[in-house]
Design an enzyme around this catalytic site. Structure first.
Site, mmCIF file in Angstrom:
data_model
loop_
_atom_site.group_PDB
_atom_site.id
_atom_site.type_symbol
_atom_site.label_atom_id
_atom_site.label_comp_id
_atom_site.label_asym_id
_atom_site.label_seq_id
_atom_site.Cartn_x
_atom_site.Cartn_y
_atom_site.Cartn_z
ATOM 1 N N GLU A 135 0.813 -1.199 0.000
ATOM 2 C CA GLU A 135 0.000 0.000 0.000
ATOM 3 C C GLU A 135 0.847 1.248 0.000
ATOM 4 O OE1 GLU A 135 -1.048 -0.233 4.599
ATOM 5 O OE2 GLU A 135 -2.161 -1.519 3.243
ATOM 6 N N CYS A 148 3.815 8.142 1.098
ATOM 7 C CA CYS A 148 4.481 7.102 1.903
ATOM 8 C C CYS A 148 4.579 5.845 1.044
ATOM 9 C CB CYS A 148 3.660 6.839 3.155
ATOM 10 S SG CYS A 148 4.339 5.522 4.175
ATOM 11 N N CYS A 155 8.019 -7.684 5.627
ATOM 12 C CA CYS A 155 9.341 -7.283 6.094
ATOM 13 C C CYS A 155 10.003 -8.506 6.713
ATOM 14 C CB CYS A 155 9.219 -6.170 7.136
ATOM 15 S SG CYS A 155 10.822 -5.528 7.691
ATOM 16 N N CYS A 159 10.303 -6.461 14.299
ATOM 17 C CA CYS A 159 10.199 -5.512 15.409
ATOM 18 C C CYS A 159 8.914 -5.833 16.179
ATOM 19 C CB CYS A 159 10.197 -4.083 14.886
ATOM 20 S SG CYS A 159 11.696 -3.741 13.946
ATOM 21 N N CYS A 162 5.643 -3.733 15.657
ATOM 22 C CA CYS A 162 5.247 -3.396 14.278
ATOM 23 C C CYS A 162 4.444 -4.516 13.655
ATOM 24 C CB CYS A 162 6.486 -3.136 13.429
ATOM 25 S SG CYS A 162 6.110 -2.892 11.689
ATOM 26 N N CYS A 387 -0.050 4.099 6.690
ATOM 27 C CA CYS A 387 0.408 3.046 5.798
ATOM 28 C C CYS A 387 0.233 1.729 6.516
ATOM 29 C CB CYS A 387 1.882 3.202 5.457
ATOM 30 S SG CYS A 387 2.173 4.472 4.268
HETATM 31 N N1 SAH Z 1 11.371 -0.567 8.095
HETATM 32 C C1 SAH Z 1 11.648 0.803 8.180
HETATM 33 C C2 SAH Z 1 10.601 1.684 7.521
HETATM 34 C C3 SAH Z 1 9.144 1.313 7.689
HETATM 35 S S1 SAH Z 1 8.426 1.478 9.268
HETATM 36 C C4 SAH Z 1 11.870 1.221 9.619
HETATM 37 O O1 SAH Z 1 11.628 0.409 10.503
HETATM 38 O O2 SAH Z 1 12.336 2.341 9.827
HETATM 39 C C5 SAH Z 1 8.276 3.256 9.449
HETATM 40 C C6 SAH Z 1 8.257 3.695 10.913
HETATM 41 O O3 SAH Z 1 7.062 3.262 11.591
HETATM 42 C C7 SAH Z 1 9.403 3.155 11.731
HETATM 43 O O4 SAH Z 1 9.959 4.162 12.544
HETATM 44 C C8 SAH Z 1 8.713 2.112 12.577
HETATM 45 O O5 SAH Z 1 9.466 1.808 13.710
HETATM 46 C C9 SAH Z 1 7.408 2.766 12.881
HETATM 47 N N2 SAH Z 1 6.338 1.880 13.363
HETATM 48 C C10 SAH Z 1 6.139 0.580 13.041
HETATM 49 N N3 SAH Z 1 5.048 0.092 13.699
HETATM 50 C C11 SAH Z 1 4.545 1.094 14.443
HETATM 51 C C12 SAH Z 1 3.416 1.210 15.319
HETATM 52 N N4 SAH Z 1 2.591 0.198 15.546
HETATM 53 N N5 SAH Z 1 3.191 2.424 15.906
HETATM 54 C C13 SAH Z 1 3.992 3.468 15.646
HETATM 55 N N6 SAH Z 1 5.072 3.417 14.836
HETATM 56 C C14 SAH Z 1 5.359 2.240 14.233
HETATM 57 FE FE1 SF4 Z 2 10.242 -4.044 9.387
HETATM 58 FE FE2 SF4 Z 2 8.330 -2.927 10.869
HETATM 59 FE FE3 SF4 Z 2 10.759 -3.300 11.890
HETATM 60 FE FE4 SF4 Z 2 10.397 -1.423 9.978
HETATM 61 S S1 SF4 Z 2 9.497 -1.409 12.042
HETATM 62 S S2 SF4 Z 2 12.047 -2.958 10.113
HETATM 63 S S3 SF4 Z 2 8.792 -2.446 8.750
HETATM 64 S S4 SF4 Z 2 9.338 -4.935 11.240
#
Ligand code: SAH
Ligand code: SF4
Length: 412
Positions: A135, A148, A155, A159, A162, A387
């Protein structure tokens, strides 16, 4: 530039309580390129090679590449027929071998605040496998419009906070599929060169690589795509208006500065290795000290071009004043700004967002220490527009999930 949004995906949950999260998943899904390749995402040199392969004479190639580049990236042509400065025979020859196809739009949603979200369907390994989906979200603001963009389907990293990390299906996007997201947005917004606006300005002015996926685990395609997006004889979004967010793939951080030259955002989220190992398991491979050194070494950073540190506010986990103090201390000497992100909850998560008071206290401390620290506020709630909030059509949302998701759309 201030990073303008919160983007993460909404996927299947694979929670295993108490087990340490694996560092990363393996096995990338395969991808079968279409029989007639799209020229979108090919560099000028690659287009020239493709023209050579279909017998275009060497003396003509340079001019043809320039014409194609202009029609594709300035005018947004959707087929070769529109390219009227190219001879009819040449157009027919191009048509026989190539396309200028973008990813297919499977769904589009428009929020009443102007935020738009597209679910894009991409080819998968074979016809039996369900189509891949990513998306892309457009967020208009008074002085800019930010897109975005995703770099992977899913991925490989895990994390713990996430939702994208819980998705099993993972493959890298091609450069064409990454550039294609910007093409789709410009198509849908009618945002190409001939657009008539009072100011003549563009709607999509900024790009953030903050959709699904870890861009630095798909380095070559992301680099090739961003070089096309920033090419000033084409899409022309300057490198200063493109931000790449990484969870900390250290070896590729300096390369990002050297080979792409875009703005950098680091998903820091914790100031102690013990906690960051849990939140961002990649920290076990590239701990905080190494990550910060890569930031110090980032080519081109300066007070005018600061590195953004993203910090998701998790209640009782990383939001104490001790954390705030350590954060300020450890960023000393790095031209930085800090982006506090209220946690976007998703069904099944063990985390909660910090209380608003605590976010304010944290933010104030950072601000008083001299850092700009915007807190992102929700946008596009009515269409679940952060996103990743769109779920694939095969996975229906329950009412509870919808409620949880409504709280998620964030920009600053
Ligand atoms: N993988 C890359 C880019 C995509 S995630 C990264 O991790 O930087 C983009 C941002 O959204 C990152 O800072 C990530 O840590 C944050 N993010 C992911 N899940 C989230 C959530 N549930 N609430 C708030 N921020 C989140
Ligand atoms: Fe992957 Fe989500 Fe971690 Fe970014 S925050 S590296 S999208 S698992």
């Amino acid at each position: 530039m201030t990073v303008s949004m919160r983007c993460q995906a909404m996927q299947t949950i694979l929670e295993t309580p108490n087990a340490p999260a694996p560092l990363e998943k393996v096995a990338l899904e395969t991808y079968v390129p279409p029989a007639k390749p799209s020229l979108i995402g090919a560099s000028r040199a690659e287009i020239a090679e493709r023209l050579a392969a279909i017998g275009v004479a060497p003396a003509q190639r340079r001019m043809r590449v320039q014409q194609l580049w202009h029609w594709i990236y300035v005018r947004g042509a959707k087929n070769f027929d529109e390219m009227t400065s190219i001879s009819r025979e040449m157009r027919a020859q191009l048509e026989a071998h190539f396309t200028v196809a973008r990813p297919e739009v499977a769904a589009e949603q428009v929020s009443n605040d102007g935020t738009r979200k597209w679910l894009l369907r991409l080819p998968s390994g074979d016809s039996l496998e369900k189509a891949h989906e990513v998306e892309c979200v457009y967020i208009p603001e008074t002085d800019r419009g930010t897109l975005c963009v995703s770099s992977q389907v899913g991925c490989t990293l895990n994390c713990s906070f996430c939702h994208t990390g819980t998705q099993r299906l993972v493959r890298n996007l091609t450069a064409g599929e990454i550039v294609g997201q910007i093409m789709v947005a410009r198509d849908r917004l009618n945002d190409w060169a001939d657009r008539e606006t009072p100011s003549g300005g563009r709607l999509v002015t900024n790009v953030v690589m903050m959709g699904m996926g870890e861009p630095l685990y798909n380095f070559d395609a992301v680099r090739d795509a961003l070089l096309i997006v920033s090419d000033n004889e084409g899409i022309g979004i300057s490198r200063r208006r493109i931000t790449l967010s990484t969870s900390g793939v250290v070896p590729n951080i300096v390369r990002t500065g050297e080979e792409i030259g875009v703005m950098l955002a680091i998903s820091l989220h914790a100031v102690r290795d013990e906690l960051r190992n849990e939140l961002v398991p990649l920290n076990r491979k590239y701990p905080i000290a190494e990550l910060l050194q890569a930031c110090r070494d980032y080519p081109g950073s300066s007070n005018a071009r600061r590195i953004t540190f993203e910090y998701v506010m998790l209640k009782g986990v990383n939001d104490s004043m001790e954390d705030a103090k350590l954060l300020v201390k450890m960023l000393k000497g790095i031209p930085a700004k800090i982006n506090l992100i209220p946690f976007n909850p998703w069904p099944g998560t063990r985390y909660q967002s910090s209380d608003w008071d605590q976010i304010e206290r944290f933010s104030e401390y950072i601000f008083n220490a001299g850092y700009s620290s915007p807190v992102r506020t929700p946008r596009g709630r009515d269409i679940l527009a952060a996103c990743g909030q769109l779920k694939s059509e095969t996975e229906k949302l329950s009412v509870r999930e919808r409620q949880a998701l409504r709280a998620m759309a964030m920009t600053d």
